[in-house]
Design a protein around this motif. Structure first.
Motif, PDB file in Angstrom:
ATOM      1  N   SER A 168       0.828  -1.205   0.000  1.00  0.00           N
ATOM      2  CA  SER A 168       0.000   0.000   0.000  1.00  0.00           C
ATOM      3  C   SER A 168       0.864   1.257   0.000  1.00  0.00           C
ATOM      4  N   ASN A 169       1.925   1.229   0.801  1.00  0.00           N
ATOM      5  CA  ASN A 169       2.838   2.385   0.846  1.00  0.00           C
ATOM      6  C   ASN A 169       3.588   2.541  -0.475  1.00  0.00           C
ATOM      7  N   VAL A 170       3.995   1.395  -1.055  1.00  0.00           N
ATOM      8  CA  VAL A 170       4.706   1.431  -2.340  1.00  0.00           C
ATOM      9  C   VAL A 170       3.809   1.994  -3.427  1.00  0.00           C
ATOM     10  N   LYS A 171       2.533   1.579  -3.432  1.00  0.00           N
ATOM     11  CA  LYS A 171       1.596   2.076  -4.443  1.00  0.00           C
ATOM     12  C   LYS A 171       1.398   3.591  -4.322  1.00  0.00           C
ATOM     13  N   LYS A 172       1.324   4.051  -3.081  1.00  0.00           N
ATOM     14  CA  LYS A 172       1.173   5.494  -2.882  1.00  0.00           C
ATOM     15  C   LYS A 172       2.393   6.242  -3.414  1.00  0.00           C
ATOM     16  N   GLU A 173       3.580   5.705  -3.112  1.00  0.00           N
ATOM     17  CA  GLU A 173       4.817   6.329  -3.577  1.00  0.00           C
ATOM     18  C   GLU A 173       4.892   6.304  -5.100  1.00  0.00           C
ATOM     19  N   ILE A 174       4.559   5.147  -5.691  1.00  0.00           N
ATOM     20  CA  ILE A 174       4.578   5.035  -7.148  1.00  0.00           C
ATOM     21  C   ILE A 174       3.542   5.969  -7.764  1.00  0.00           C
ATOM     22  N   GLY A 175       2.394   6.087  -7.116  1.00  0.00           N
ATOM     23  CA  GLY A 175       1.359   6.992  -7.613  1.00  0.00           C
ATOM     24  C   GLY A 175       1.853   8.424  -7.709  1.00  0.00           C
ATOM     25  N   ARG A 176       2.589   8.857  -6.682  1.00  0.00           N
ATOM     26  CA  ARG A 176       3.133  10.228  -6.700  1.00  0.00           C
ATOM     27  C   ARG A 176       4.185  10.367  -7.808  1.00  0.00           C
ATOM     28  N   GLU A 177       5.032   9.349  -7.941  1.00  0.00           N
ATOM     29  CA  GLU A 177       6.080   9.406  -8.960  1.00  0.00           C
ATOM     30  C   GLU A 177       5.483   9.448 -10.369  1.00  0.00           C
ATOM     31  N   MET A 304       0.823   1.867 -18.863  1.00  0.00           N
ATOM     32  CA  MET A 304       0.555   3.122 -18.165  1.00  0.00           C
ATOM     33  C   MET A 304      -0.937   3.256 -17.868  1.00  0.00           C
ATOM     34  N   LYS A 305      -1.791   2.885 -18.832  1.00  0.00           N
ATOM     35  CA  LYS A 305      -3.240   2.950 -18.616  1.00  0.00           C
ATOM     36  C   LYS A 305      -3.663   1.991 -17.505  1.00  0.00           C
ATOM     37  N   THR A 306      -3.100   0.772 -17.563  1.00  0.00           N
ATOM     38  CA  THR A 306      -3.421  -0.225 -16.530  1.00  0.00           C
ATOM     39  C   THR A 306      -2.983   0.255 -15.150  1.00  0.00           C
ATOM     40  N   LEU A 307      -1.785   0.828 -15.090  1.00  0.00           N
ATOM     41  CA  LEU A 307      -1.263   1.310 -13.817  1.00  0.00           C
ATOM     42  C   LEU A 307      -2.113   2.437 -13.264  1.00  0.00           C
ATOM     43  N   ASN A 308      -2.535   3.353 -14.112  1.00  0.00           N
ATOM     44  CA  ASN A 308      -3.376   4.476 -13.657  1.00  0.00           C
ATOM     45  C   ASN A 308      -4.688   3.971 -13.092  1.00  0.00           C
ATOM     46  N   ASN A 309      -5.238   2.922 -13.709  1.00  0.00           N
ATOM     47  CA  ASN A 309      -6.497   2.346 -13.190  1.00  0.00           C
ATOM     48  C   ASN A 309      -6.280   1.694 -11.827  1.00  0.00           C
TER      49      ASN A 309
END
Length: 312
Positions: A168-177, A304-309
């Motif tokens: 969950s923390n990694v996803k948040k960090e990746i989301g910001r990046e 990129m589309k999959t990741l954004n979803n």
């Protein structure tokens, strides 16, 4: 254009990280399900073995009384037969006792038969007790194994909970990046190449490098032509292979071409993420470009589309 591809490559790498974490989480879930299933099957096996212990012990107890009776009844005719035999030798009986002697012989045969029945019951009882003993040892082993499985299950559940928190923390960090680099790529290259056309980036670069197009507009026209001829996917594959060779042949020299994009990323990071760690450097972009050299722009845009979803 290679700077744009480097940005897409960076996002693709982040997508790989998310997919790997999801795979690990899925594998842990599968392991937990398998452990729980193994425990259930082992408990059923234990119940079956305990049932066998009861059946064999009951069968052994059930043979005890017949064994004693067979042994007693087999002894009485033998004693009578011996008494008659001694009486005949000492002339205690006359010839009229011939029938009695014959009867005693019959009783002796019956006695032998009863004694054999006693032996068979004894063997059967011993076999039942041995089976019960084996089942008892088997139950102890299975209980020990089931205990180990329960420990493994508890550890796997704890590991899964920890990974969920970490993921969950990694996803948040990746989301910001991803938000930073996506915003930067759009602001930097959006006026040159619309985001909807990024999936054809490899083909556009290929047309430039081979001299088939002198502008983005001309390259896009060639892309549209490939679409009409249903040859776009094949053309992108050829272009990706050529670009892969170009990237590896240029190597670290391409770092210099990322200076402008890297500087803008620094500015965007300051605006969006504040004190975020220094991750989007020129070297990082170059490494991403090299790592994803054999992945097509179409695949990276889909990632990129999959990741954004997933990050929504």
């Amino acid at each position: 254009m290679y700077a744009l591809r480097a940005g897409l490559s960076f996002i693709s790498q982040k997508c790989d990280i998310v997919e790997n974490n999801e795979l690990k989480e899925s594998q842990l879930n599968t392991r937990i399900e398998n452990l729980a299933s193994d425990i259930q099957w082992k408990e059923r096996d234990i119940e079956n073995e305990e049932r066998k212990i009861k059946i064999n012990n009951f069968a052994a107890r059930k043979t005890s009384l017949p064994m004693i009776l067979f042994l007693l009844f087999s002894g009485i005719p033998i004693i009578l037969a011996i008494f008659v035999y001694i009486s005949k030798i000492n002339n205690w009986v006359d010839d009229s006792m011939t029938f009695i002697i014959f009867l005693m012989v019959i009783l002796l045969i019956v006695s032998i038969f009863l004694f054999l029945k006693f032996i068979f019951k004894l063997i059967y009882r011993k076999d039942c007790l041995n089976k019960a003993k084996k089942c008892f040892y088997s139950v102890n082993e299975m209980r020990s194994y089931a205990k180990e499985l329960r420990c493994d299950l508890i550890n796997a559940e704890v590991e899964l909970d920890n990974k969920k928190i970490l993921f969950s923390n990694v996803k948040k960090e990746i989301g910001r990046e991803v938000e930073i680099i996506d915003h930067t790529l759009v602001s930097t290259f959006g006026t040159i190449l619309d985001k909807r056309d990024w999936e054809n980036l490899d083909l556009i670069i290929y047309y430039y490098e081979t001299g088939r197009a002198d502008s983005v507009k001309e390259a896009l026209q060639l892309v549209d032509k490939e679409k009409r001829n249903d040859a776009l996917i094949e053309a992108i594959g050829i272009a990706t292979n050529e670009i892969c060779r170009s990237i590896h042949s240029l190597g670290k020299v391409m770092i210099q071409g990322f200076a402008s994009l890297s500087a803008q990323l620094e500015a965007q990071r300051a605006q969006i993420a504040g004190a975020m760690s220094d991750i989007l450097t020129q070297q990082t972009l170059n490494n991403a470009l090299l790592a994803k050299a054999n992945v097509s722009s179409r695949q990276m845009v889909e990632q990129m589309k999959t990741l954004n979803n997933k990050l929504k």
